[in-house]
Design a protein around this motif. Structure first.
Motif, short mmCIF file in Angstrom:
data_model
loop_
_atom_site.label_atom_id
_atom_site.label_comp_id
_atom_site.label_asym_id
_atom_site.label_seq_id
_atom_site.Cartn_x
_atom_site.Cartn_y
_atom_site.Cartn_z
N LEU A 92 -12.89 4.97 2.08
CA LEU A 92 -11.62 5.58 1.68
C LEU A 92 -11.65 5.98 0.22
CD1 LEU A 92 -8.81 6.29 2.73
CD2 LEU A 92 -8.05 4.04 1.99
N VAL A 93 -12.22 5.12 -0.63
CA VAL A 93 -12.35 5.44 -2.05
C VAL A 93 -13.23 6.66 -2.25
CG1 VAL A 93 -13.20 4.60 -4.27
CG2 VAL A 93 -11.95 3.05 -2.77
N GLU A 103 -12.91 -0.90 1.93
CA GLU A 103 -12.16 0.25 1.44
C GLU A 103 -13.10 1.32 0.87
OE1 GLU A 103 -8.92 0.68 1.67
OE2 GLU A 103 -8.36 -1.31 2.40
N LEU A 108 -8.58 -0.90 7.30
CA LEU A 108 -9.90 -1.19 6.75
C LEU A 108 -9.91 -2.53 6.02
CD1 LEU A 108 -11.00 2.31 5.38
CD2 LEU A 108 -12.00 1.05 7.31
N PHE A 109 -8.84 -2.82 5.30
CA PHE A 109 -8.76 -4.10 4.58
C PHE A 109 -8.77 -5.27 5.55
CE2 PHE A 109 -6.62 -7.55 2.35
CZ PHE A 109 -7.26 -7.53 1.12
N PHE A 136 0.83 -1.20 0.00
CA PHE A 136 0.00 0.00 0.00
C PHE A 136 0.87 1.26 0.00
CE2 PHE A 136 -4.63 -0.77 1.03
CZ PHE A 136 -4.62 -2.07 0.52
N SER A 168 -6.08 2.60 5.14
CA SER A 168 -6.48 1.65 4.11
C SER A 168 -6.11 0.22 4.50
CB SER A 168 -5.81 2.02 2.77
OG SER A 168 -4.40 1.99 2.89
N GLY A 186 -12.57 -7.49 2.23
CA GLY A 186 -11.45 -6.58 2.45
C GLY A 186 -11.52 -5.38 1.53
N PHE A 187 -11.91 -5.61 0.27
CA PHE A 187 -12.01 -4.51 -0.68
C PHE A 187 -13.27 -3.69 -0.45
CE2 PHE A 187 -9.38 -7.70 -2.88
CZ PHE A 187 -8.27 -6.92 -3.16
N TRP A 197 0.69 4.13 -3.04
CA TRP A 197 0.41 5.55 -2.81
C TRP A 197 1.64 6.41 -3.12
CZ3 TRP A 197 -4.30 7.11 -2.69
CH2 TRP A 197 -5.31 6.29 -2.18
N VAL A 212 -3.99 8.16 5.17
CA VAL A 212 -4.68 7.29 4.22
C VAL A 212 -4.05 5.89 4.17
CG1 VAL A 212 -5.10 6.92 1.76
CG2 VAL A 212 -5.60 9.13 2.79
#
Length: 251
Positions: free
Chosen positions: A184-185, A181, A128-129, A99, A125, A177-178, A103, A121
């Motif tokens: 965040l997206v 996110e 959250l995953f 990650f 991220s 997991g996605f 980024w 972030v």
């Protein structure tokens, strides 16, 4: 013509700047940086896999706990399943590094204020995953397995193959997991000006409806409670992103 300027010119040519004055990079420099970050990410996965190898028995036992005893039907099944899971564990352990490099690769395209946001972030991220994986593994997966095993009887006993079970578990757990996110997206797109609170608010009802539809499709059980276990987190994550865009980013 005077030669006084030659040394400075040679010095400039000998040490080309990696980034131009305006912060832009050439295509070759972008590709070089991308290759470097991919290699570093793969090295991180390899290191994580080596560390996970020493704990693979304990990891496999923990992952197999929802179903208990597992069986392998082919001589090589256990070996390749252990190898696959070891690489997956290495990927999870290397996820913060991956990650970070993802980024970091897009960093030149961001402003100074947006770069400061990366410090929040990137770890967010990752958290959250992992939260999505944990939610699915500890809450949703056991309910799904319980439903499938309910079709057994005295004449029909469930015997879970080692490779088939872990394939099922990965395809069931990873999407969560996605999904986690999502806020965040939404926040990143809002920061870039691609999403506004008016747009997000307009489609709230559609998101609520589609969340329950997706919950009904993913969840093998027909009861509303199990479907809500999937739909409600998706709705809450969407609302979280909406509130951040509206009241913090003020978009």
């Amino acid at each position: 013509m005077s030669d006084k300027n030659l040394p400075s010119a040679q010095s400039s040519d000998a040490q080309p700047s990696k980034e131009n004055d305006d912060g832009t990079m050439s295509l070759t420099e972008h590709l070089t940086e991308l290759r470097s970050r991919i290699i570093k990410s793969l090295v991180a996965v390899a290191v994580g896999s080596c560390v996970g190898y020493f704990f693979i028995d304990e990891i496999m036992a923990q992952l197999a706990e929802p179903v208990g005893k597992l069986y392998f039907m082919q001589p090589s099944e256990a070996f390749f399943t252990y190898l696959k899971m070891d690489i997956f564990v290495g990927f999870l352990m290397a996820l913060p590094v991956i990650f970070y490099h993802v980024w970091k690769f897009f960093l030149p395209a961001l402003t100074t204020s947006e770069r400061a946001v990366l410090s929040i972030v990137v770890p967010l991220s990752v958290m959250l995953f992992f939260a999505g994986l944990a939610f699915s593994f500890f809450l949703v997966l056991p309910t799904a397995l319980k439903f499938f095993m309910s079709f057994g009887s005295e004449d029909l006993t469930a015997m879970f193959s080692l490779s088939r079970y872990f394939d099922f578990m990965l395809t069931f757990v990873l999407p969560f997991g996605f999904v986690f996110e999502l806020p965040l997206v939404i926040i990143v797109l809002g920061k870039l000006g691609l999403l506004t609170s008016a747009f997000l608010g307009k489609y709230q009802r559609i998101v609520i409806f589609m969340s329950f539809v997706i919950g009904a499709i993913i969840t093998p059980t027909p009861d509303v409670f199990t479907q809500s276990m999937i739909a409600l987190p998706m709705i809450l994550l969407y609302e979280l992103g909406y509130l951040v865009v509206k009241y913090i980013l003020r978009k």
